[in-house]
Scaffold this motif. Structure first.
Motif, mmCIF file in Angstrom:
data_model
loop_
_atom_site.group_PDB
_atom_site.id
_atom_site.type_symbol
_atom_site.label_atom_id
_atom_site.label_comp_id
_atom_site.label_asym_id
_atom_site.label_seq_id
_atom_site.Cartn_x
_atom_site.Cartn_y
_atom_site.Cartn_z
ATOM 1 N N GLY A 91 70.983 -8.441 63.865
ATOM 2 C CA GLY A 91 69.335 -8.603 63.225
ATOM 3 C C GLY A 91 69.420 -9.726 62.355
ATOM 4 O O GLY A 91 70.423 -10.071 61.651
ATOM 5 N N GLY A 92 67.623 -10.452 62.378
ATOM 6 C CA GLY A 92 67.802 -11.284 61.426
ATOM 7 C C GLY A 92 68.485 -10.967 59.942
ATOM 8 O O GLY A 92 68.515 -12.038 58.840
ATOM 9 N N GLY A 93 68.262 -9.579 59.861
ATOM 10 C CA GLY A 93 68.365 -9.635 58.322
ATOM 11 C C GLY A 93 69.694 -8.983 58.107
ATOM 12 O O GLY A 93 70.570 -8.779 57.001
ATOM 13 N N GLY A 149 66.924 -4.156 65.644
ATOM 14 C CA GLY A 149 65.868 -4.510 64.674
ATOM 15 C C GLY A 149 66.136 -5.511 63.541
ATOM 16 O O GLY A 149 67.617 -5.976 63.959
ATOM 17 N N GLU A 150 65.070 -5.597 62.534
ATOM 18 C CA GLU A 150 65.884 -6.745 61.468
ATOM 19 C C GLU A 150 67.118 -5.956 60.800
ATOM 20 O O GLU A 150 67.637 -7.268 60.597
ATOM 21 C CB GLU A 150 64.966 -6.592 60.196
ATOM 22 C CG GLU A 150 65.152 -7.562 59.070
ATOM 23 C CD GLU A 150 64.385 -8.906 59.373
ATOM 24 O OE1 GLU A 150 65.260 -10.044 58.664
ATOM 25 O OE2 GLU A 150 64.192 -9.034 60.418
ATOM 26 N N HIS A 151 67.610 -5.414 60.535
ATOM 27 C CA HIS A 151 69.079 -4.811 60.203
ATOM 28 C C HIS A 151 69.925 -4.188 60.718
ATOM 29 O O HIS A 151 70.765 -3.483 59.901
ATOM 30 C CB HIS A 151 69.058 -3.344 58.879
ATOM 31 C CG HIS A 151 67.829 -4.514 57.621
ATOM 32 N ND1 HIS A 151 67.658 -5.416 57.094
ATOM 33 C CD2 HIS A 151 66.527 -4.515 57.368
ATOM 34 C CE1 HIS A 151 66.951 -5.852 56.508
ATOM 35 N NE2 HIS A 151 66.077 -5.059 56.532
ATOM 36 N N ASP A 209 72.053 0.627 62.172
ATOM 37 C CA ASP A 209 71.479 0.236 61.233
ATOM 38 C C ASP A 209 72.892 -0.706 59.965
ATOM 39 O O ASP A 209 74.191 0.433 60.044
ATOM 40 C CB ASP A 209 70.742 1.372 59.810
ATOM 41 C CG ASP A 209 70.458 0.675 59.110
ATOM 42 O OD1 ASP A 209 71.402 0.331 57.669
ATOM 43 O OD2 ASP A 209 69.456 -0.178 58.895
#
Length: 346
Positions: A73-75, A27-29, A137
């Motif tokens: 992830g991208g973030g 995921g993003e993070h 995460d």
């Protein structure tokens, strides 16, 4: 979802076997980690046997994880591909309660999400480190210092923080006398860390069988609890006792080893209730307490401390297909002092 190889227990008390599990998409993070090593903690055995109840099967144990970042992830701002990292006992928390905001995610009011044998915030089962990869995460990933070996350093993600946190909280250091009850997978790490903090360290073990190891790893003294003379010699000596044993003990005898205002902290989690006569605590304002790992910031602090002081576990590295035999040996006390699985063999 990504399918990866893992070793899992299909049911309570069943042998672990090679299988596959699904990891969530990055995921993003999130950080995807190629696992290098994972320690075998005694709590893995408790949970595979459903000794504490509420187990989720199939179960992939393992919460002493080291590895290398394979994807972010991208973030993600804290890690990059190729970084050495670690994952400990938890992979999420509510992040909003008083404890989480204080950096004590292990005491999250809603309960932390454990690395395995739990359900994440989306209701999916968590699978631990006896596997090829894991997705976590970024806020629950630790930077693993270059000075720490990834195999012998892996047990620090549980055994290390489980002992470092209470030692720091109760002020172990120069001028303080610390006793460690039990000299096994957790106890030997406790001795190393307490010694590195500058405390006077005494091991209390059933016998003197491991005495030479204890003294070599940092203990100043080593006594057998099977010898009644031990309790006379050490009466009212210690500021802090770390009990790493989850079996029944003679608690009143141990309380008598505490000085005024001394504290005994229990780190082991027994499978059955243990009777404690609270009247034996009344003298000299002694305390009995407990401690559960540490927050993410404190775990990073512990890893950095251990890197500076050359502290890591004493290990025996095994292949993944040796895990069931390793469990039997842990239960028999036949390991000095931690098994670590080479994840390349999963």
């Amino acid at each position: 979802m990504t399918t990866v190889a893992a070793y899992a227990a299909p049911a309570a008390n069943a042998p672990l076997a090679r299988t596959t599990v699904e990891r969530r998409p990055v995921g993003e993070h999130d950080v995807l980690i190629d696992i290098a090593f994972v320690g075998i903690c005694h709590s893995d055995i408790h949970q595979v046997h459903d000794g504490w109840g509420g187990a989720v099967f199939p179960m992939v144990p393992g919460h002493e994880i080291t590895g290398v970042v394979a994807q972010v992830g991208g973030g993600v701002t804290k890690f990059a591909v190729g970084d050495r990292v670690g994952v400990g006992c938890m992979v999420d928390s509510c992040r909003t309660c008083d404890n989480c905001r204080a950096g004590l995610e292990q005491y999250c009011d809603d309960g932390p999400v454990w690395t395995y044998n739990a359900l994440d915030r989306q209701g999916r089962p968590t699978y631990g480190g006896y596997a090829e990869t894991i997705v976590v995460d970024q806020d629950f990933v630790l930077r693993f210092p270059d000075a720490l070996p990834m195999d012998a350093g892996a047990p620090l993600l549980c055994a290390g923080i489980t002992t470092y946190s209470p030692l720091r909280h109760w002020g172990a250091g120069p001028g303080k006398r610390v006793a460690v009850v039990g000299f096994g997978g957790i106890g030997h790490v406790a001795v190393k860390i307490a010694h590195a903090l500058g405390a006077e360290v005494t091991v209390l073990s059933q016998s003197l069988r491991k005495r030479d190891d204890g003294l070599r790893l940092g203990a100043d003294r080593y006594y057998a609890t099977s010898d009644p003379a031990t309790f006379d010699a050490l009466a009212r000596r210690f500021d802090l006792i770390l009990n790493t044993v989850s079996a029944p003990l003679d608690f009143p005898a141990l309380f008598d080893l505490l000085r005024r205002d001394g504290t005994m902290v229990n780190l082991g989690l027994p499978e059955k209730e243990l009777p404690v006569d609270l009247r034996t605590l009344g003298g000299n304002r002694r305390s009995m307490s407990s401690s559960s790992i540490g927050g993410i910031a404190e775990t990073q602090e512990m890893l950095d401390f251990c890197a500076r002081h050359g502290v890591a576990a004493e290990i025996e590295t095994i292949r993944a297909d040796q895990v069931n035999e390793a469990y039997k040996r842990v239960q028999a006390g036949d390991v000095r002092y931690r098994f670590v699985i080479d994840a390349a063999t999963v």
